[in-house]
Design a protein around this motif. Structure first.
Motif, PDB file in Angstrom:
ATOM      1  N   GLY A  54       0.800  -1.218   0.000  1.00 24.17           N
ATOM      2  CA  GLY A  54       0.000   0.000   0.000  1.00 24.17           C
ATOM      3  C   GLY A  54       0.831   1.264   0.000  1.00 24.17           C
ATOM      4  O   GLY A  54       0.434   2.276  -0.585  1.00 24.17           O
ATOM      5  N   GLY A  55       1.998   1.225   0.627  1.00 23.10           N
ATOM      6  CA  GLY A  55       2.856   2.409   0.658  1.00 23.10           C
ATOM      7  C   GLY A  55       3.319   2.821  -0.727  1.00 23.10           C
ATOM      8  O   GLY A  55       3.359   4.013  -1.051  1.00 23.10           O
ATOM      9  N   MET A  56       3.664   1.841  -1.564  1.00 26.39           N
ATOM     10  CA  MET A  56       4.090   2.159  -2.926  1.00 26.39           C
ATOM     11  C   MET A  56       2.920   2.680  -3.745  1.00 26.39           C
ATOM     12  O   MET A  56       3.086   3.593  -4.569  1.00 26.39           O
ATOM     13  CB  MET A  56       4.691   0.926  -3.597  1.00 26.39           C
ATOM     14  N   VAL A  57       1.760   2.117  -3.534  1.00 27.99           N
ATOM     15  CA  VAL A  57       0.566   2.570  -4.254  1.00 27.99           C
ATOM     16  C   VAL A  57       0.279   4.036  -3.932  1.00 27.99           C
ATOM     17  O   VAL A  57       0.050   4.856  -4.823  1.00 27.99           O
ATOM     18  CB  VAL A  57      -0.654   1.697  -3.888  1.00 27.99           C
ATOM     19  N   LYS A  58       0.316   4.377  -2.654  1.00 27.84           N
ATOM     20  CA  LYS A  58       0.048   5.759  -2.245  1.00 27.84           C
ATOM     21  C   LYS A  58       1.099   6.725  -2.800  1.00 27.84           C
ATOM     22  O   LYS A  58       0.760   7.846  -3.207  1.00 27.84           O
ATOM     23  CB  LYS A  58       0.002   5.848  -0.717  1.00 27.84           C
ATOM     24  N   ALA A  59       2.359   6.297  -2.839  1.00 25.82           N
ATOM     25  CA  ALA A  59       3.421   7.164  -3.357  1.00 25.82           C
ATOM     26  C   ALA A  59       3.225   7.461  -4.841  1.00 25.82           C
ATOM     27  O   ALA A  59       3.516   8.570  -5.305  1.00 25.82           O
ATOM     28  CB  ALA A  59       4.776   6.507  -3.128  1.00 25.82           C
ATOM     29  N   LEU A  60       2.702   6.488  -5.585  1.00 28.99           N
ATOM     30  CA  LEU A  60       2.536   6.672  -7.025  1.00 28.99           C
ATOM     31  C   LEU A  60       1.267   7.452  -7.380  1.00 28.99           C
ATOM     32  O   LEU A  60       1.248   8.170  -8.386  1.00 28.99           O
ATOM     33  CB  LEU A  60       2.518   5.310  -7.721  1.00 28.99           C
ATOM     34  N   ILE A  61       0.219   7.308  -6.582  1.00 25.25           N
ATOM     35  CA  ILE A  61      -1.034   7.990  -6.933  1.00 25.25           C
ATOM     36  C   ILE A  61      -1.175   9.357  -6.267  1.00 25.25           C
ATOM     37  O   ILE A  61      -2.047  10.144  -6.657  1.00 25.25           O
ATOM     38  CB  ILE A  61      -2.263   7.122  -6.578  1.00 25.25           C
ATOM     39  N   TYR A  62      -0.324   9.651  -5.296  1.00 25.94           N
ATOM     40  CA  TYR A  62      -0.474  10.925  -4.581  1.00 25.94           C
ATOM     41  C   TYR A  62      -0.258  12.154  -5.478  1.00 25.94           C
ATOM     42  O   TYR A  62      -1.042  13.105  -5.388  1.00 25.94           O
ATOM     43  CB  TYR A  62       0.483  10.978  -3.390  1.00 25.94           C
ATOM     44  N   PRO A  63       0.777  12.178  -6.354  1.00 23.68           N
ATOM     45  CA  PRO A  63       0.925  13.367  -7.217  1.00 23.68           C
ATOM     46  C   PRO A  63      -0.316  13.627  -8.060  1.00 23.68           C
ATOM     47  O   PRO A  63      -0.737  14.779  -8.222  1.00 23.68           O
ATOM     48  CB  PRO A  63       2.130  13.010  -8.094  1.00 23.68           C
ATOM     49  N   GLY A  64      -0.910  12.571  -8.604  1.00 16.54           N
ATOM     50  CA  GLY A  64      -2.127  12.742  -9.395  1.00 16.54           C
ATOM     51  C   GLY A  64      -3.303  13.198  -8.559  1.00 16.54           C
ATOM     52  O   GLY A  64      -4.120  14.000  -9.012  1.00 16.54           O
ATOM     53  N   ALA A  65      -3.386  12.685  -7.342  1.00 14.38           N
ATOM     54  CA  ALA A  65      -4.474  13.095  -6.450  1.00 14.38           C
ATOM     55  C   ALA A  65      -4.374  14.577  -6.111  1.00 14.38           C
ATOM     56  O   ALA A  65      -5.383  15.292  -6.071  1.00 14.38           O
ATOM     57  CB  ALA A  65      -4.438  12.252  -5.174  1.00 14.38           C
ATOM     58  N   VAL A  66      -3.148  15.061  -5.880  1.00 11.49           N
ATOM     59  CA  VAL A  66      -2.934  16.478  -5.591  1.00 11.49           C
ATOM     60  C   VAL A  66      -3.282  17.331  -6.812  1.00 11.49           C
ATOM     61  O   VAL A  66      -3.940  18.375  -6.702  1.00 11.49           O
ATOM     62  CB  VAL A  66      -1.480  16.724  -5.154  1.00 11.49           C
ATOM     63  N   ALA A  67      -2.846  16.883  -7.997  1.00 11.42           N
ATOM     64  CA  ALA A  67      -3.122  17.635  -9.228  1.00 11.42           C
ATOM     65  C   ALA A  67      -4.621  17.729  -9.488  1.00 11.42           C
ATOM     66  O   ALA A  67      -5.129  18.793  -9.873  1.00 11.42           O
ATOM     67  CB  ALA A  67      -2.418  16.962 -10.412  1.00 11.42           C
ATOM     68  N   LYS A  68      -5.342  16.636  -9.270  1.00  9.04           N
ATOM     69  CA  LYS A  68      -6.793  16.652  -9.467  1.00  9.04           C
ATOM     70  C   LYS A  68      -7.478  17.587  -8.478  1.00  9.04           C
ATOM     71  O   LYS A  68      -8.416  18.305  -8.834  1.00  9.04           O
ATOM     72  CB  LYS A  68      -7.347  15.239  -9.314  1.00  9.04           C
ATOM     73  N   ALA A  69      -7.006  17.585  -7.233  1.00 12.15           N
ATOM     74  CA  ALA A  69      -7.603  18.452  -6.219  1.00 12.15           C
ATOM     75  C   ALA A  69      -7.393  19.924  -6.560  1.00 12.15           C
ATOM     76  O   ALA A  69      -8.306  20.741  -6.415  1.00 12.15           O
ATOM     77  CB  ALA A  69      -7.000  18.131  -4.856  1.00 12.15           C
ATOM     78  N   ILE A  70      -6.192  20.253  -7.024  1.00 13.61           N
ATOM     79  CA  ILE A  70      -5.907  21.645  -7.397  1.00 13.61           C
ATOM     80  C   ILE A  70      -6.740  22.059  -8.604  1.00 13.61           C
ATOM     81  O   ILE A  70      -7.290  23.168  -8.657  1.00 13.61           O
ATOM     82  CB  ILE A  70      -4.404  21.819  -7.676  1.00 13.61           C
ATOM     83  N   TYR A  71      -6.837  21.168  -9.591  1.00 13.03           N
ATOM     84  CA  TYR A  71      -7.593  21.478 -10.812  1.00 13.03           C
ATOM     85  C   TYR A  71      -9.077  21.704 -10.496  1.00 13.03           C
ATOM     86  O   TYR A  71      -9.719  22.599 -11.050  1.00 13.03           O
ATOM     87  CB  TYR A  71      -7.424  20.350 -11.823  1.00 13.03           C
ATOM     88  N   LYS A  72      -9.619  20.869  -9.604  1.00 17.54           N
ATOM     89  CA  LYS A  72     -11.034  20.962  -9.256  1.00 17.54           C
ATOM     90  C   LYS A  72     -11.295  21.917  -8.094  1.00 17.54           C
ATOM     91  O   LYS A  72     -12.436  22.047  -7.646  1.00 17.54           O
ATOM     92  CB  LYS A  72     -11.572  19.579  -8.912  1.00 17.54           C
ATOM     93  N   ASN A  73     -10.224  22.562  -7.608  1.00 15.96           N
ATOM     94  CA  ASN A  73     -10.331  23.507  -6.494  1.00 15.96           C
ATOM     95  C   ASN A  73     -10.902  22.839  -5.242  1.00 15.96           C
ATOM     96  O   ASN A  73     -11.709  23.432  -4.514  1.00 15.96           O
ATOM     97  CB  ASN A  73     -11.193  24.714  -6.902  1.00 15.96           C
ATOM     98  N   ASN A  74     -10.468  21.611  -5.006  1.00 19.00           N
ATOM     99  CA  ASN A  74     -10.884  20.873  -3.823  1.00 19.00           C
ATOM    100  C   ASN A  74      -9.744  20.821  -2.815  1.00 19.00           C
ATOM    101  O   ASN A  74      -8.604  21.194  -3.120  1.00 19.00           O
ATOM    102  CB  ASN A  74     -11.300  19.443  -4.200  1.00 19.00           C
ATOM    103  N   ALA A  75     -10.064  20.349  -1.631  1.00 17.97           N
ATOM    104  CA  ALA A  75      -9.027  20.183  -0.616  1.00 17.97           C
ATOM    105  C   ALA A  75      -8.079  19.048  -1.016  1.00 17.97           C
ATOM    106  O   ALA A  75      -8.510  18.034  -1.576  1.00 17.97           O
ATOM    107  CB  ALA A  75      -9.669  19.878   0.733  1.00 17.97           C
ATOM    108  N   ILE A  76      -6.792  19.246  -0.725  1.00 22.00           N
ATOM    109  CA  ILE A  76      -5.813  18.210  -1.038  1.00 22.00           C
ATOM    110  C   ILE A  76      -6.081  16.995  -0.154  1.00 22.00           C
ATOM    111  O   ILE A  76      -6.194  17.107   1.060  1.00 22.00           O
ATOM    112  CB  ILE A  76      -4.378  18.731  -0.822  1.00 22.00           C
ATOM    113  N   PRO A  77      -6.201  15.813  -0.751  1.00 18.65           N
ATOM    114  CA  PRO A  77      -6.567  14.625   0.037  1.00 18.65           C
ATOM    115  C   PRO A  77      -5.473  14.219   1.008  1.00 18.65           C
ATOM    116  O   PRO A  77      -4.288  14.506   0.797  1.00 18.65           O
ATOM    117  CB  PRO A  77      -6.774  13.543  -1.040  1.00 18.65           C
TER     118      PRO A  77
END
Length: 204
Positions: A59-82
């Motif tokens: 799970g740690g590797m999964v979170k490390a790989l998907i976190y940049p995309g999650a942050v980018a999506k949050a910024i694009y949609k003007n949502n809170a960073i997960p």
């Protein structure tokens, strides 16, 4: 001319490989495809959902790989960073759908293509290769097959796939070098022909 072609190809490879890496890392939606976590829109989601479900990656590797995309999506949609610690829950990795072997075999092109796309994005930062292009082509064919032969309304290819395809192609330095050399040779031949025609006209 050869050295100039190599320089242009090197510069084009550098820009294209970095662009492709960013597209994959920041999870720009390329398609819509039913997968273990519900609906996947990026090669990273397809790859990690299968690898995590089969216990191949922690799970740690999964979170490390998907976190940049999650942050980018949050910024694009003007949502809170997960929250980093709740990424697996947010991406539904902790509540996956069961997948039968036949379902995976029917979508083998998309699965293998996603693996190659992610691997190509990482390896492309160090060395030119064809993994990225082969991966994108496999994904495209797999999705097209779903739409054409099974009339699947849940499968969609977004226009951003074209950006990924072009960046993957131009990240192959050897092929780009040949293409630049060929275009220069053709331009040189056309210039010579024009010069010959001009000389004949003046001679008359």
């Amino acid at each position: 001319m050869a050295s100039t072609s190599k320089k242009w190809a090197r510069d084009l490879y550098f820009v294209s490989s970095r662009l492709y890496f960013l597209l994959i890392l920041f999870q720009l939606p390329l398609f819509r495809f039913p997968c273990r976590i519900g609906t996947c829109t990026t090669p990273i989601e397809v790859s990690l959902s299968l690898l995590y479900a089969n216990g191949v990656v922690p799970g740690g590797m999964v979170k490390a790989l998907i976190y940049p995309g999650a942050v980018a999506k949050a910024i694009y949609k003007n949502n809170a960073i997960p929250s980093y610690n709740k990424l697996l829950e947010a991406y539904k990795f902790t509540n996956m759908k069961e997948s039968h072997v036949t379902h995976d075999l029917q979508n083998l092109e998309v699965i293998v293509g996603s693996y190659l796309s992610v691997a190509g994005a990482l390896l492309g930062l160090m060395k030119s290769g064809r993994f990225s292009l082969i991966g994108i082509l496999l994904i495209t064919w797999g999705l097209d097959k779903q739409v054409l032969f099974r009339n699947s309304a849940s499968v969609v290819i977004y226009p951003t796939m074209l950006i990924a395809l072009l960046s993957a192609f131009f990240s192959i330095r050897a092929d780009v070098t040949k293409m630049i050399r060929f275009s220069k040779q053709q331009a040189s031949i056309r210039n010579e022909q024009k010069q010959k025609i001009t000389r004949v006209r003046y001679a008359r």
